[in-house]
Design a protein around this motif. Structure first.
Motif, PDB file in Angstrom:
ATOM      1  N   VAL A 145     -14.246  10.948  19.946  1.00  0.00           N
ATOM      2  CA  VAL A 145     -13.762  10.798  18.584  1.00  0.00           C
ATOM      3  C   VAL A 145     -12.355  10.238  18.662  1.00  0.00           C
ATOM      4  O   VAL A 145     -11.494  10.823  19.318  1.00  0.00           O
ATOM      5  N   PRO A 146     -12.113   9.099  18.037  1.00  0.00           N
ATOM      6  CA  PRO A 146     -10.763   8.525  18.106  1.00  0.00           C
ATOM      7  C   PRO A 146      -9.754   9.441  17.419  1.00  0.00           C
ATOM      8  O   PRO A 146     -10.027  10.011  16.365  1.00  0.00           O
ATOM      9  N   GLU A 147      -8.586   9.572  18.057  1.00  0.00           N
ATOM     10  CA  GLU A 147      -7.553  10.423  17.494  1.00  0.00           C
ATOM     11  C   GLU A 147      -6.837   9.678  16.376  1.00  0.00           C
ATOM     12  O   GLU A 147      -6.569   8.490  16.468  1.00  0.00           O
ATOM     13  N   VAL A 148      -6.521  10.401  15.316  1.00  0.00           N
ATOM     14  CA  VAL A 148      -5.835   9.820  14.175  1.00  0.00           C
ATOM     15  C   VAL A 148      -4.510  10.543  14.022  1.00  0.00           C
ATOM     16  O   VAL A 148      -4.457  11.767  13.965  1.00  0.00           O
ATOM     17  N   ASP A 149      -3.417   9.770  13.957  1.00  0.00           N
ATOM     18  CA  ASP A 149      -2.100  10.356  13.777  1.00  0.00           C
ATOM     19  C   ASP A 149      -1.837  10.433  12.277  1.00  0.00           C
ATOM     20  O   ASP A 149      -1.687   9.408  11.603  1.00  0.00           O
ATOM     21  N   ASP A 150      -1.766  11.632  11.737  1.00  0.00           N
ATOM     22  CA  ASP A 150      -1.571  11.808  10.300  1.00  0.00           C
ATOM     23  C   ASP A 150      -0.163  11.418   9.854  1.00  0.00           C
ATOM     24  O   ASP A 150       0.065  11.121   8.687  1.00  0.00           O
ATOM     25  N   ASP A 151       0.796  11.421  10.777  1.00  0.00           N
ATOM     26  CA  ASP A 151       2.167  11.095  10.416  1.00  0.00           C
ATOM     27  C   ASP A 151       2.408   9.594  10.362  1.00  0.00           C
ATOM     28  O   ASP A 151       3.412   9.141   9.817  1.00  0.00           O
ATOM     29  N   GLU A 152       1.506   8.828  10.911  1.00  0.00           N
ATOM     30  CA  GLU A 152       1.674   7.377  10.965  1.00  0.00           C
ATOM     31  C   GLU A 152       1.421   6.780   9.583  1.00  0.00           C
ATOM     32  O   GLU A 152       0.443   7.077   8.920  1.00  0.00           O
ATOM     33  N   GLU A 153       2.358   5.927   9.161  1.00  0.00           N
ATOM     34  CA  GLU A 153       2.195   5.292   7.853  1.00  0.00           C
ATOM     35  C   GLU A 153       1.204   4.143   7.961  1.00  0.00           C
ATOM     36  O   GLU A 153       1.186   3.407   8.939  1.00  0.00           O
ATOM     37  N   VAL A 154       0.400   3.991   6.952  1.00  0.00           N
ATOM     38  CA  VAL A 154      -0.601   2.934   6.934  1.00  0.00           C
ATOM     39  C   VAL A 154      -0.201   1.926   5.869  1.00  0.00           C
ATOM     40  O   VAL A 154       0.026   2.276   4.717  1.00  0.00           O
ATOM     41  N   GLU A 155      -0.102   0.687   6.293  1.00  0.00           N
ATOM     42  CA  GLU A 155       0.223  -0.371   5.338  1.00  0.00           C
ATOM     43  C   GLU A 155      -1.077  -0.990   4.854  1.00  0.00           C
ATOM     44  O   GLU A 155      -1.914  -1.400   5.641  1.00  0.00           O
ATOM     45  N   GLU A 156      -1.240  -1.022   3.559  1.00  0.00           N
ATOM     46  CA  GLU A 156      -2.442  -1.601   2.987  1.00  0.00           C
ATOM     47  C   GLU A 156      -2.109  -2.963   2.395  1.00  0.00           C
ATOM     48  O   GLU A 156      -1.053  -3.155   1.789  1.00  0.00           O
ATOM     49  N   GLU A 157      -3.004  -3.902   2.570  1.00  0.00           N
ATOM     50  CA  GLU A 157      -2.824  -5.220   1.963  1.00  0.00           C
ATOM     51  C   GLU A 157      -3.232  -5.134   0.498  1.00  0.00           C
ATOM     52  O   GLU A 157      -4.306  -4.635   0.172  1.00  0.00           O
ATOM     53  N   VAL A 158      -2.359  -5.575  -0.350  1.00  0.00           N
ATOM     54  CA  VAL A 158      -2.647  -5.544  -1.773  1.00  0.00           C
ATOM     55  C   VAL A 158      -2.612  -6.974  -2.284  1.00  0.00           C
ATOM     56  O   VAL A 158      -1.615  -7.679  -2.132  1.00  0.00           O
ATOM     57  N   GLU A 159      -3.705  -7.390  -2.874  1.00  0.00           N
ATOM     58  CA  GLU A 159      -3.754  -8.731  -3.417  1.00  0.00           C
ATOM     59  C   GLU A 159      -3.204  -8.682  -4.852  1.00  0.00           C
ATOM     60  O   GLU A 159      -3.606  -7.838  -5.646  1.00  0.00           O
ATOM     61  N   GLU A 160      -2.285  -9.597  -5.119  1.00  0.00           N
ATOM     62  CA  GLU A 160      -1.725  -9.636  -6.447  1.00  0.00           C
ATOM     63  C   GLU A 160      -2.637 -10.407  -7.393  1.00  0.00           C
ATOM     64  O   GLU A 160      -3.229 -11.419  -7.015  1.00  0.00           O
ATOM     65  N   ASP A 161      -2.759  -9.909  -8.578  1.00  0.00           N
ATOM     66  CA  ASP A 161      -3.587 -10.562  -9.589  1.00  0.00           C
ATOM     67  C   ASP A 161      -2.782 -11.682 -10.231  1.00  0.00           C
ATOM     68  O   ASP A 161      -1.725 -11.433 -10.831  1.00  0.00           O
ATOM     69  N   PRO A 162      -3.225 -12.931 -10.108  1.00  0.00           N
ATOM     70  CA  PRO A 162      -2.442 -14.043 -10.682  1.00  0.00           C
ATOM     71  C   PRO A 162      -2.383 -14.000 -12.202  1.00  0.00           C
ATOM     72  O   PRO A 162      -1.481 -14.543 -12.815  1.00  0.00           O
ATOM     73  N   ASP A 163      -3.304 -13.297 -12.836  1.00  0.00           N
ATOM     74  CA  ASP A 163      -3.319 -13.226 -14.302  1.00  0.00           C
ATOM     75  C   ASP A 163      -2.489 -12.047 -14.828  1.00  0.00           C
ATOM     76  O   ASP A 163      -2.438 -11.824 -16.017  1.00  0.00           O
ATOM     77  N   ALA A 164      -1.847 -11.299 -13.953  1.00  0.00           N
ATOM     78  CA  ALA A 164      -1.139 -10.089 -14.372  1.00  0.00           C
ATOM     79  C   ALA A 164       0.229 -10.396 -14.969  1.00  0.00           C
ATOM     80  O   ALA A 164       0.905  -9.504 -15.407  1.00  0.00           O
ATOM     81  N   GLU A 165       0.644 -11.618 -14.980  1.00  0.00           N
ATOM     82  CA  GLU A 165       1.990 -11.951 -15.487  1.00  0.00           C
ATOM     83  C   GLU A 165       2.111 -11.777 -16.920  1.00  0.00           C
ATOM     84  O   GLU A 165       1.752 -11.755 -17.870  1.00  0.00           O
TER      85      GLU A 165
END
Length: 57
Positions: free
Chosen positions: A37-57
Motif C-alpha cells: 500500500v503506497p504511503e501517503v503523507d497527510d502533511d504534504e500539500e497538494v496542488e490542484e490544477e484549476v482551469e479558469e472559466d473564460p466566461d467568468a469575467e
C-alpha cells in the motif's frame, strides 16, 4: 414409533455434521499475502490544477 424418532434424529445429526463441514470450509484461508500500500503523507500539500472559466469575467 421409536424407530421413526431415532431415524429423524439420525437425519438431523447427519445434516448438522454436513452443514458444519461446509461452514468450516468457508473459514480462515490461512496466511494472507501482504499487499503493498503506497504511503501517503497527510502533511504534504497538494496542488490542484484549476482551469479558469473564460466566461467568468
Amino acid at each position: 414409533m421409536i424407530a421413526v424418532v431415532k431415524a429423524k434424529w439420525m437425519k438431523l445429526g447427519a445434516a448438522a455434521v454436513l452443514s458444519m463441514n461446509v461452514l468450516a470450509a468457508c473459514g480462515d484461508p490461512g496466511e494472507q499475502e501482504e499487499v503493498d500500500v503506497p504511503e501517503v503523507d497527510d502533511d504534504e500539500e497538494v496542488e490542484e490544477e484549476v482551469e479558469e472559466d473564460p466566461d467568468a469575467e
